[in-house]
Design a protein around this motif. Structure first.
Motif, PDB file in Angstrom:
ATOM      1  N   VAL A  21      37.047  24.720  42.033  1.00  0.00           N
ATOM      2  CA  VAL A  21      37.550  25.189  40.744  1.00  0.00           C
ATOM      3  C   VAL A  21      37.473  26.713  40.656  1.00  0.00           C
ATOM      4  O   VAL A  21      38.023  27.310  39.731  1.00  0.00           O
TER       5      VAL A  21
ATOM      6  N   THR B 159      41.380  27.932  31.166  1.00  0.00           N
ATOM      7  CA  THR B 159      40.428  27.471  32.167  1.00  0.00           C
ATOM      8  C   THR B 159      40.982  26.292  32.941  1.00  0.00           C
ATOM      9  O   THR B 159      41.917  25.631  32.521  1.00  0.00           O
ATOM     10  N   ARG B 160      40.352  26.042  34.072  1.00  0.00           N
ATOM     11  CA  ARG B 160      40.719  24.905  34.903  1.00  0.00           C
ATOM     12  C   ARG B 160      39.626  23.864  34.719  1.00  0.00           C
ATOM     13  O   ARG B 160      38.680  23.783  35.472  1.00  0.00           O
ATOM     14  N   LEU B 161      39.727  23.078  33.658  1.00  0.00           N
ATOM     15  CA  LEU B 161      38.618  22.221  33.269  1.00  0.00           C
ATOM     16  C   LEU B 161      39.009  20.755  33.145  1.00  0.00           C
ATOM     17  O   LEU B 161      40.145  20.422  32.850  1.00  0.00           O
ATOM     18  N   THR B 162      38.005  19.916  33.342  1.00  0.00           N
ATOM     19  CA  THR B 162      38.172  18.504  33.025  1.00  0.00           C
ATOM     20  C   THR B 162      37.054  18.020  32.116  1.00  0.00           C
ATOM     21  O   THR B 162      37.160  17.002  31.486  1.00  0.00           O
TER      22      THR B 162
ATOM     23  N   THR C 102      33.248  19.672  38.053  1.00  0.00           N
ATOM     24  CA  THR C 102      34.675  19.570  38.335  1.00  0.00           C
ATOM     25  C   THR C 102      35.491  20.490  37.450  1.00  0.00           C
ATOM     26  O   THR C 102      36.713  20.409  37.438  1.00  0.00           O
ATOM     27  N   GLU C 103      34.828  21.341  36.695  1.00  0.00           N
ATOM     28  CA  GLU C 103      35.521  22.269  35.826  1.00  0.00           C
ATOM     29  C   GLU C 103      34.876  23.637  35.923  1.00  0.00           C
ATOM     30  O   GLU C 103      33.747  23.780  36.388  1.00  0.00           O
ATOM     31  N   CYS C 104      35.600  24.629  35.488  1.00  0.00           N
ATOM     32  CA  CYS C 104      35.115  25.998  35.604  1.00  0.00           C
ATOM     33  C   CYS C 104      34.998  26.624  34.220  1.00  0.00           C
ATOM     34  O   CYS C 104      35.988  26.710  33.495  1.00  0.00           O
TER      35      CYS C 104
END
Length: 369
Positions: free
Chosen positions: A219, A14-17, A35-37
Motif C-alpha cells: 500500500v 488514500t488507498r484504504l480498505t 491492507t490500507e495506508c
C-alpha cells in the motif's frame, strides 16, 4: 526571501480498505492485516534535479542549454505539460507511475527546506566563518535524524511514520546542494552521519518487513523510488564508503533487501540495484538481511545513542534568524541586519495546500523543485 521550495506534491485520496492511525499502526511481526495506508500519496512531476541528469551537457553552465529553444528546455517544458495530467491526483489512479510522494513527506520537505535556507550565510549577505553553512546543513540533517529517533524509540513506532520521514530525508538529500556539508573540516562526523542515515533506512525496511509492507503490491507505492533516491544522492562516494568497513556498506544492503522482496529499485535517472550489487556484502551482513525481521535488528537505538552523545541532536545553533541582531549586523557585509530587508520567515509547520495550482511551465520555480 525565506519561502518553502515547492516539492511538487499535492493532496490525494488514500488507498484504504479499513482504518488505521499513523501513530498507532503496529509494526509487530505478522501484522499483515495492514491492507490500507493511513498516509496519502500523490503523483508529482519529475523534479528538475532528476531531469537535468538525463539532459546534462558538457557543462552545467552552458548558456545554450538555458535558451527557451534549446533541446533541453523543450524537453523540460514537454515534461511539465505531461505532468499537468497527474498534478494533484491520487497515486492510486496511476498505478506504475514513478514519481509519487506522500503529503506527510511533502510537509516535512517544506520544514527542512526552510531550515536549510535559514542557515545559508551567503543568502543573508553575511560571512560568519568558512564552514558555517556546511555545519548548518549538518544541523538540518541531525534534526531529521533526531525526529526519526524519537519515533523509533516511542512506545508504538509506526512503520508509516518512519516511512514518510525517510521519504522526506531522501528527497532533501537529492534536492539540496550538500557540497558545503561534504567539505566541512570534520570529515569523520560526515562519515558517521552517513552511517546513521543508512541505519534509518535499514531500520525502516526492517519495520516494513515486520508489518508485511515491503513488497511489490504494498500500500506504500513509492518504495522503489525512495530507495533509488537514497542510492542516487551518494554519487561516487558509495564505493568509498564501502571500503571504510561494514558500517558504511548500507547502500549495498538496500539492494540486498530489495532483492529479498523482489522489489526493483528504480526512479532516479541512471540508478538501479545493479550499481550496488548485493553480492559485494560480507557473508555476515547478507545473513543479517536474510534473517527474519525483528525488533531493532540493526541496533539503531544503541548506534544513535553513541552518535548523539558525540554530536548532539541537532537544534537551532546555526539558524541565522535566531542570532542576536547585533551579531547579524557585525557579520553582514553592509553592517546592517539582513532581516530588515526580508519579509517574515514562513512557519516551518505548514500545512499542505489541496488547491495548490500547477506551476507555470518554464518558470524559475520549476527549476527549484
Amino acid at each position: 526571501m525565506l519561502t518553502a521550495t515547492n516539492t511538487n506534491a499535492a493532496p490525494s485520496a488514500t488507498r484504504l480498505t479499513k482504518s488505521a492511525k499513523v501513530s498507532g499502526a503496529t509494526n509487530a511481526p505478522g501484522a499483515s492485516g495492514l491492507t490500507e495506508c493511513p498516509i496519502k500519496f500523490v503523483c508529482v512531476p519529475r523534479p528538475f534535479w532528476d531531469f537535468r541528469l538525463e539532459y546534462k551537457g558538457e557543462s552545467d553552465d552552458d548558456d545554450e542549454d538555458e535558451n527557451a529553444g534549446s533541446p533541453r528546455e523543450k524537453a523540460w517544458n514537454e515534461t511539465l505539460e505531461e505532468a499537468r495530467k497527474t498534478w494533484l491526483r491520487p497515486a492510486t489512479e496511476f498505478p506504475g507511475y514513478t514519481w509519487t510522494l506522500s503529503l506527510k513527506a511533502r510537509k516535512l520537505n517544506k520544514k527542512y527546506d526552510l531550515q536549510t535556507q535559514k542557515r545559508d550565510q551567503d543568502a543573508f549577505g553575511m560571512f560568519i566563518y568558512n564552514d558555517f553553512t556546511g555545519y548548518g546543513l549538518q544541523e538540518v540533517i541531525q534534526n531529521q535524524l533526531s525526529a526519526f529517533n524519537n519515533e523509533f524509540t516511542s512506545e508504538k513506532p509506526s512503520p508509516f511514520t518512519m516511512w514518510y520521514m525517510i521519504e522526506s530525508l531522501a528527497w532533501w538529500f537529492n534536492s539540496s546542494d550538500t557540497m558545503l556539508w561534504n567539505m566541512i573540516d570534520d570529515g569523520e562526523r560526515v562519515c558517521e552521519t552517513l552511517q546513521i542515515v543508512g541505519l534509518t533506512v535499514l531500520s525502516t525496511l526492517n519495520n516494513l518487513e515486520q508489518a508485511d509492507l515491503f513488497k511489490n503490491d504494498s500500500v506504500i507505492p513509492n518504495i522503489p523510488l525512495i530507495l533509488s533516491l537514497f542510492l542516487g544522492f551518494l554519487g561516487n562516494s558509495a564505493d568509498a564508503m564501502s571500503v571504510r568497513g561494514e558500517d558504511q556498506d548500507w547502500p549495498i544492503a538496500i539492494t540486498a533487501y530489495a532483492e529479498k522482496h523482489d522489489v526493483k529499485i528504480k526512479g532516479k535517472y541512471g540508478i538501479s540495484g545493479k550499481h550496488y550489487r548485493a553480492n559485494r556484502l560480507s557473508a555476515k551482513k547478507i545473513a543479517l538481511v536474510k534473517k527474519a525481521a525483528s525488533v531493532d535488528k540493526w541496533r539503531f537505538k544503541q548506534r544513535y545513542r553513541e552518535f548523539s552523545a558525540a554530536y548532539g541532536n541537532g537544534g537551532v545553533e546555526f539558524d541565522i534568524t535566531k542570532m542576536p541582531e547585533a551579531e547579524r549586523k557585525a557579520k553582514a557585509f553592509d553592517n546592517e541586519d539582513p532581516l530588515d530587508g526580508m519579509p517574515a520567515a514562513a512557519s516551518e509547520d505548514q500545512s499542505t495546500d489541496a488547491d495548490e495550482p500547477f506551476q507555470k511551465v518554464g518558470s524559475k520555480e520549476d527549476e527549484e523543485g
